[in-house]
Motif scaffolding. Structure first.
Motif, PDB file in Angstrom:
ATOM      1  N   LEU A  98       2.186   0.515 -11.195  1.00  0.00           N
ATOM      2  CA  LEU A  98       2.879   0.174 -12.443  1.00  0.00           C
ATOM      3  C   LEU A  98       1.891   0.097 -13.604  1.00  0.00           C
ATOM      4  O   LEU A  98       2.229   0.469 -14.737  1.00  0.00           O
ATOM      5  CB  LEU A  98       3.618  -1.151 -12.287  1.00  0.00           C
ATOM      6  CG  LEU A  98       4.825  -1.161 -11.351  1.00  0.00           C
ATOM      7  CD1 LEU A  98       5.404  -2.567 -11.247  1.00  0.00           C
ATOM      8  CD2 LEU A  98       5.892  -0.177 -11.837  1.00  0.00           C
ATOM      9  N   LEU A  99       0.677  -0.353 -13.331  1.00  0.00           N
ATOM     10  CA  LEU A  99      -0.343  -0.392 -14.370  1.00  0.00           C
ATOM     11  C   LEU A  99      -0.654   1.011 -14.868  1.00  0.00           C
ATOM     12  O   LEU A  99      -0.704   1.259 -16.085  1.00  0.00           O
ATOM     13  CB  LEU A  99      -1.613  -1.046 -13.827  1.00  0.00           C
ATOM     14  CG  LEU A  99      -2.861  -0.945 -14.710  1.00  0.00           C
ATOM     15  CD1 LEU A  99      -2.658  -1.688 -16.010  1.00  0.00           C
ATOM     16  CD2 LEU A  99      -4.083  -1.472 -13.974  1.00  0.00           C
ATOM     17  N   GLY A 100      -0.865   1.950 -13.940  1.00  0.00           N
ATOM     18  CA  GLY A 100      -1.139   3.323 -14.345  1.00  0.00           C
ATOM     19  C   GLY A 100       0.007   3.923 -15.146  1.00  0.00           C
ATOM     20  O   GLY A 100      -0.222   4.607 -16.153  1.00  0.00           O
ATOM     21  N   ILE A 101       1.230   3.655 -14.726  1.00  0.00           N
ATOM     22  CA  ILE A 101       2.401   4.189 -15.437  1.00  0.00           C
ATOM     23  C   ILE A 101       2.490   3.590 -16.834  1.00  0.00           C
ATOM     24  O   ILE A 101       2.771   4.293 -17.814  1.00  0.00           O
ATOM     25  CB  ILE A 101       3.682   3.911 -14.627  1.00  0.00           C
ATOM     26  CG1 ILE A 101       3.672   4.711 -13.329  1.00  0.00           C
ATOM     27  CG2 ILE A 101       4.923   4.244 -15.452  1.00  0.00           C
ATOM     28  CD1 ILE A 101       4.801   4.376 -12.370  1.00  0.00           C
ATOM     29  N   SER A 102       2.240   2.290 -16.964  1.00  0.00           N
ATOM     30  CA  SER A 102       2.318   1.643 -18.289  1.00  0.00           C
ATOM     31  C   SER A 102       1.260   2.201 -19.227  1.00  0.00           C
ATOM     32  O   SER A 102       1.526   2.402 -20.423  1.00  0.00           O
ATOM     33  CB  SER A 102       2.160   0.125 -18.142  1.00  0.00           C
ATOM     34  OG  SER A 102       0.845  -0.221 -17.758  1.00  0.00           O
TER      35      SER A 102
ATOM     36  N   ALA B  36      -7.557  -8.866  -8.718  1.00  0.00           N
ATOM     37  CA  ALA B  36      -6.557  -9.895  -8.453  1.00  0.00           C
ATOM     38  C   ALA B  36      -5.209  -9.509  -9.064  1.00  0.00           C
ATOM     39  O   ALA B  36      -5.148  -8.971 -10.176  1.00  0.00           O
ATOM     40  CB  ALA B  36      -7.026 -11.234  -9.022  1.00  0.00           C
ATOM     41  N   SER B  37      -4.140  -9.793  -8.338  1.00  0.00           N
ATOM     42  CA  SER B  37      -2.797  -9.429  -8.803  1.00  0.00           C
ATOM     43  C   SER B  37      -2.488 -10.058 -10.159  1.00  0.00           C
ATOM     44  O   SER B  37      -1.803  -9.454 -10.987  1.00  0.00           O
ATOM     45  CB  SER B  37      -1.755  -9.867  -7.780  1.00  0.00           C
ATOM     46  OG  SER B  37      -1.961  -9.232  -6.549  1.00  0.00           O
ATOM     47  N   GLY B  38      -2.971 -11.279 -10.378  1.00  0.00           N
ATOM     48  CA  GLY B  38      -2.717 -11.946 -11.652  1.00  0.00           C
ATOM     49  C   GLY B  38      -3.301 -11.186 -12.815  1.00  0.00           C
ATOM     50  O   GLY B  38      -2.705 -11.110 -13.897  1.00  0.00           O
ATOM     51  N   LEU B  39      -4.492 -10.594 -12.624  1.00  0.00           N
ATOM     52  CA  LEU B  39      -5.125  -9.834 -13.693  1.00  0.00           C
ATOM     53  C   LEU B  39      -4.380  -8.524 -13.951  1.00  0.00           C
ATOM     54  O   LEU B  39      -4.174  -8.129 -15.101  1.00  0.00           O
ATOM     55  CB  LEU B  39      -6.583  -9.548 -13.333  1.00  0.00           C
ATOM     56  CG  LEU B  39      -7.398  -8.905 -14.450  1.00  0.00           C
ATOM     57  CD1 LEU B  39      -7.691  -9.909 -15.548  1.00  0.00           C
ATOM     58  CD2 LEU B  39      -8.698  -8.323 -13.907  1.00  0.00           C
TER      59      LEU B  39
ATOM     60  N   ILE C   3       1.944  -1.762  -5.432  1.00  0.00           N
ATOM     61  CA  ILE C   3       2.970  -1.519  -6.449  1.00  0.00           C
ATOM     62  C   ILE C   3       2.446  -1.869  -7.842  1.00  0.00           C
ATOM     63  O   ILE C   3       2.631  -1.105  -8.795  1.00  0.00           O
ATOM     64  CB  ILE C   3       4.230  -2.338  -6.120  1.00  0.00           C
ATOM     65  CG1 ILE C   3       4.840  -1.859  -4.799  1.00  0.00           C
ATOM     66  CG2 ILE C   3       5.260  -2.227  -7.250  1.00  0.00           C
ATOM     67  CD1 ILE C   3       6.001  -2.697  -4.307  1.00  0.00           C
ATOM     68  N   LEU C   4       1.784  -3.028  -7.982  1.00  0.00           N
ATOM     69  CA  LEU C   4       1.306  -3.439  -9.301  1.00  0.00           C
ATOM     70  C   LEU C   4       0.290  -2.464  -9.894  1.00  0.00           C
ATOM     71  O   LEU C   4       0.402  -2.097 -11.078  1.00  0.00           O
ATOM     72  CB  LEU C   4       0.723  -4.855  -9.235  1.00  0.00           C
ATOM     73  CG  LEU C   4       1.719  -6.020  -9.198  1.00  0.00           C
ATOM     74  CD1 LEU C   4       0.967  -7.348  -9.204  1.00  0.00           C
ATOM     75  CD2 LEU C   4       2.681  -5.958 -10.375  1.00  0.00           C
TER      76      LEU C   4
ATOM     77  N   SER D  56       0.833  -1.203   0.000  1.00  0.00           N
ATOM     78  CA  SER D  56       0.000   0.000   0.000  1.00  0.00           C
ATOM     79  C   SER D  56       0.863   1.247   0.000  1.00  0.00           C
ATOM     80  O   SER D  56       1.839   1.343   0.762  1.00  0.00           O
ATOM     81  CB  SER D  56      -0.932   0.012   1.214  1.00  0.00           C
ATOM     82  OG  SER D  56      -1.636   1.229   1.291  1.00  0.00           O
ATOM     83  N   ILE D  57       0.467   2.195  -0.827  1.00  0.00           N
ATOM     84  CA  ILE D  57       1.181   3.470  -0.864  1.00  0.00           C
ATOM     85  C   ILE D  57       0.935   4.264   0.412  1.00  0.00           C
ATOM     86  O   ILE D  57       1.715   5.157   0.761  1.00  0.00           O
ATOM     87  CB  ILE D  57       0.750   4.297  -2.105  1.00  0.00           C
ATOM     88  CG1 ILE D  57       1.736   5.432  -2.358  1.00  0.00           C
ATOM     89  CG2 ILE D  57      -0.685   4.792  -1.959  1.00  0.00           C
ATOM     90  CD1 ILE D  57       1.471   6.181  -3.638  1.00  0.00           C
ATOM     91  N   LEU D  58      -0.134   3.924   1.142  1.00  0.00           N
ATOM     92  CA  LEU D  58      -0.482   4.665   2.350  1.00  0.00           C
ATOM     93  C   LEU D  58       0.533   4.466   3.468  1.00  0.00           C
ATOM     94  O   LEU D  58       0.640   5.306   4.360  1.00  0.00           O
ATOM     95  CB  LEU D  58      -1.886   4.267   2.827  1.00  0.00           C
ATOM     96  CG  LEU D  58      -3.029   4.554   1.850  1.00  0.00           C
ATOM     97  CD1 LEU D  58      -4.363   4.133   2.450  1.00  0.00           C
ATOM     98  CD2 LEU D  58      -3.056   6.039   1.475  1.00  0.00           C
TER      99      LEU D  58
END
Length: 622
Positions: free
Chosen positions: A523-527, A562-565, A519-520, A493-495
Motif C-alpha cells: 500500500l505504501l508503494g501504491i500511495s 515497523a508497521s507503525g512507521l 500488505i502495508l 507476505s506476498i510470497l
C-alpha cells in the motif's frame, strides 16, 4: 523537462538518498560472539583489589560461579518478590536482587509466551539460564577497617522482617559479623518498578568505625542487543544535569583508571544523578536520593567479562553505640514514559525522563511522543493515533506545503514563457539560467519551494521512526486485523499470498526477507505511485525510468520497517496527495491524474513522445 518535474525529481531523489544512507548505516550489525561464560573464582580473585580508600568494590563483581557455589545458590533460601507488575526473588546469598520478571510484558504475542526476564542470577540455576544480571549492595572499608569484617558476595543474610516483598510490605535482611558490627538491609518496592534500599550498620563495639556504602548493577558478558545505530543500549547516566551514553561495545575501550586498575570512567556527582544499564525497552538504574553526593563509576572487568555500574556514597563515621543508615533507589523495569516521568516529578530523580533514548532530534522526538501518547489516551488505539498524529503534523506544515504547491502551479503557468526562452537562447545554458532567474524574480516564483515540504519531512520522519522504534508504548500494540504489533514489520507476505498458501515465509534477518512484502508496504508503494502521477512523467527517458522505479524501490526498502512507521508514511502520502490535488485545482491547474496513469502504461506513447521535445529546438535553430 520542466522545472516542476525537476523539483519533484530532486525532492524524491533526496529522500531516496537519505533513506538509502539510513538503511545502510542503521542496518543491524553482525551479532557479537557470545562471551558470557561466567568467570571462575580464581579469575574473579585476580580483579584488582581496592586501595585503602573506598574506591573500588571489585570483590563483589563476579560472585560465586563454580559448580559448587552454583548448587549452593540454588539451595540458598530466597525472599519472594510479588507486586502488581513484578515477580521474582532476592537471594539471601549476598543479598542480591537477581531474579526479576515483568508481569506486563511477554517475549512474543503468543498467549503462553514467557514473561520478559530483566534480572538473572549467577550460575545458570533453575531460576533461569539468562546471562547474570543483578543489583547488589554493600560497604567498603575506610580508616583501616578490615575488609573481612564487612559482608561480601558469599555472605548469607538472615531474613528478620517480612516474608514476601510487596508494595507496603518491606523485608529486612540482617548479618552480624560477630565483631561488634550488625548490618541490615531493608528493601521496599512500590507498585511499579522502584525499589528503595536502606542500608544500616549498628556499631556495638568499643571503637568508632569508618566505612562507605555502595550499590552495584552488574552484567556478566555483553548482552544480546539490536545493534542498531539509531538505538542506544549500554551505559546511561546523569551527572549533575549532564547525560552520558556509552554503548556496551565501547565500555571495554575506556581508559584504564589508575585507582580502579581496569577500563573505567569515574565521575564525582555533587548533587543529583543516577547510573545504570539500558536496553531497548528495559533498564536497571541506581539512583541515590536527590541532593546526595556520590561517585558514579562505570567499569569493565576483563578477566571476568563483567560490565558494571556503581554508585559509591561518602564515608560514614559510626561511633560506638550508634547506627548509621542511608537510602538509595533502584529502578528495574520497563522504560515507560509516564512511569519514568512520575519518578522524575514526584520523587525528584533529576533528568530521569532522558533515560529514554530520544536521539539527536530530541527537540522533535519528545513533543512528537507526547502528542502520540495523548492521542493514544484519547483514542485508545495506537494505530489510529499514528494516523491522527499524521493529520496534526500535516496541518502544522500546511502553510509551507500550500506555498509550495502554489509555486508549482505558477511554474506551470510560466511554461510557455520558458519554452520561448529556450527557443531564443538556443544552447547557451548560462544565458538560459540567467533569463529564467530573472523571470522567476519578476513573477515572484521560488523554483526551490517544491522541495521544502519533503526536506522538512525528512527530520520529522526520522524523529517518528525513533519514537516508534524505541518507545515501549508501541511494543505489541495492535491496530486492525492482521497488525498485532506496530513495533514489528507487517507479518503478512506476498510470497504465500498473505497467508492463503500454506508456505513459510523468510524470517526477519534473512537476505530474502526483503522480498517478503506485506500488505502495508505494498500500500505504501501504491500511495507513492499515485502521488507521483499528479505530474506528467519527465520527457527524458532516463529520468522517467528512475522516476517510475522510485515508489517500488521505497516499497522494498521500507518493507522491513515497523508497521507503525509504514502506516504513518501511507497516511502522509494520502494526505499529501489530497492537498496537492485540491490546491493545484483551485489555481486552475487540475492534475491530469488519469491521463498521466494511462501514459505510464502506454509504451508506444512513451516511445513516440520522448524524441519530440529534443528535436524541436534543432529545427528552430536552423
Amino acid at each position: 523537462m520542466d522545472d516542476q518535474n525537476k523539483n519533484l525529481i530532486l525532492a524524491t531523489v533526496l529522500s531516496f538518498l537519505v533513506i538509502l544512507v539510513w538503511y545502510t548505516l542503521f542496518a543491524p550489525d553482525t551479532p557479537p560472539v557470545d562471551t558470557t561464560a561466567p568467570a571462575s573464582q580464581s579469575q574473579t580473585a585476580e580483579a584488582p583489589a581496592a586501595p585503602p580508600v573506598p574506591t573500588a568494590p571489585t570483590e563483589v563483581t563476579a560472585g560465586p560461579t563454580t559448580d559448587t557455589t552454583a548448587t549452593e545458590l540454588a539451595a540458598t533460601p530466597r525472599v519472594k518478590i510479588d507486586t502488581p507488575r513484578l515477580e521474582g526473588s532476592i537471594s539471601l546469598l549476598g543479598g542480591r536482587i537477581d531474579d526479576l520478571l515483568l508481569k506486563d510484558y511477554r517475549e512474543t504475542l503468543e498467549p503462553d509466551s514467557a514473561n520478559i526476564r530483566l534480572l538473572a542470577p549467577v550460575g545458570g540455576t533453575e531460576i533461569g539460564a539468562a546471562k547474570p544480571y543483578y543489583a547488589v549492595y554493600g560497604w567498603l572499608p575506610a580508616g583501616g577497617l578490615d575488609r573481612k569484617l564487612l559482608p561480601d558476595p558469599n555472605t548469607v543474610w538472615t531474613l528478620t522482617e517480612g516474608d514476601t516483598l510487596a508494595p507496603g510490605k518491606p523485608v529486612t535482611l540482617t548479618w552480624d559479623n560477630g565483631a561488634g558490627l550488625v548490618f541490615s538491609r531493608k528493601v521496599a518496592v512500590d507498585a511499579d518498578y522502584l525499589f528503595t534500599i536502606t542500608q544500616s550498620v549498628e556499631n556495638r563495639g568499643a571503637a568508632p568505625v569508618r566505612l562507605a556504602p555502595y550499590g552495584i548493577v552488574a552484567r556478566h558478558g555483553q548482552p544480546e542487543s539490536k545493534n542498531f545505530f539509531v538505538l542506544h543500549e549500554g551505559l546511561v547516566r546523569m551527572s549533575d544535569g549532564k547525560l552520558e551514553e556509552t554503548k556496551y561495545k565501547d565500555i571495554p575501550d575506556l581508559d584504564v583508571a589508575e585507582r580502579e586498575g581496569v577500563p573505567a570512567n569515574v565521575i564525582d556527582v555533587a548533587e543529583n544523578g543516577w547510573i545504570g544499564f539500558t536496553d531497548k525497552y528495559w533498564m536497571a538504574t541506581l539512583a541515590p536520593n536527590p541532593g546526595q553526593a556520590f561517585t558514579s563509576v562505570v567499569k569493565y572487568v576483563p578477566g571476568a567479562d563483567i560490565y558494571q555500574t556503581e554508585a559509591r556514597l561518602p564515608v560514614m563515621d559510626v561511633a560506638p553505640g550508634a547506627t548509621a543508615s542511608v537510602d538509595t533507589m533502584l529502578f528495574a523495569g520497563a522504560k515507560e514514559w509516564e512511569t519514568i516521568r512520575d519518578y522524575e516529578t514526584s520523587i525528584g530523580i533529576a533528568g530521569f525522563i532522558d533515560s529514554i533514548d530520544w536521539g539527536w532530534f530530541f527537540f522533535l522526538t519528545k513533543p512528537i511522543f507526547w502528542v502520540l501518547h495523548w492521542l493514544h489516551g484519547f483514542i485508545g488505539n495506537m494505530g489510529w493515533s499514528i494516523i491522527a498524529l499524521t493529520f496534526i503534523i500535516k496541518a502544522i506544515v500546511f502553510p509551507l506545503a500550500r506555498k509550495s504547491y502554489v509555486s508549482m502551479a505558477k511554474m506551470k503557468e510560466l511554461q510557455p514563457e520558458i519554452e520561448k526562452l529556450k527557443e531564443r537562447v538556443g544552447d547557451d545554458r548560462q544565458k538560459m539560467q540567467q533569463e529564467m532567474m530573472a523571470l522567476y524574480k519578476k513573477e515572484k516564483v521560488n523554483p526551490a519551494a517544491g522541495c521544502l515540504p519533503i526536506l522538512l519531512q525528512i527530520p520529522i520522519f526520522f524523529s517518528l521512526y525513533k519514537v516508534i522504534f524505541v518507545t515501549i508504548e508501541l511494543y505489541h500494540q495492535p491496530w486492525i486485523g492482521w497488525i498485532h504489533d506496530l513495533s514489528a514489520p507487517d507479518p503478512t507476505s506476498i510470497l504465500n499470498l498473505f497467508g492463503l498458501l500454506p508456505f513459510a515465509t523468510p524470517e526477519p534477518g534473512s537476505i530474502f526477507f526483503i522480498f517478503s512484502l506485506g500488505i502495508l508496504p505494498i500500500l505504501l508503494g501504491i500511495s507513492m505511485w499515485f502521488q507521483q502521477k499528479l505530474n506528467p512523467a519527465p520527457t527524458d527517458p532516463t529520468q522517467a525510468a528512475v522516476f517510475a522505479w522510485m515508489p517500488w524501490i521505497f516499497m522494498f526498502m521500507l518493507g522491513g520497517f515497523a508497521s507503525g512507521l509504514v502506516l504513518y508514511w501511507i497516511a502522509n502520502n494520502t494526505i499529501t496527495f489530497a492537498q496537492q490535488y485540491l490546491i493545484m485545482t483551485s489555481h486552475g491547474h487540475r492534475p491530469d491524474l488519469f491521463g498521466n496513469i494511462r501514459k505510464s502504461f502506454s509504451r508506444k506513447g512513451a516511445k513516440t513522445e520522448a524524441p519530440k521535445k529534443p528535436e524541436k529546438p534543432k529545427g528552430k535553430a536552423k
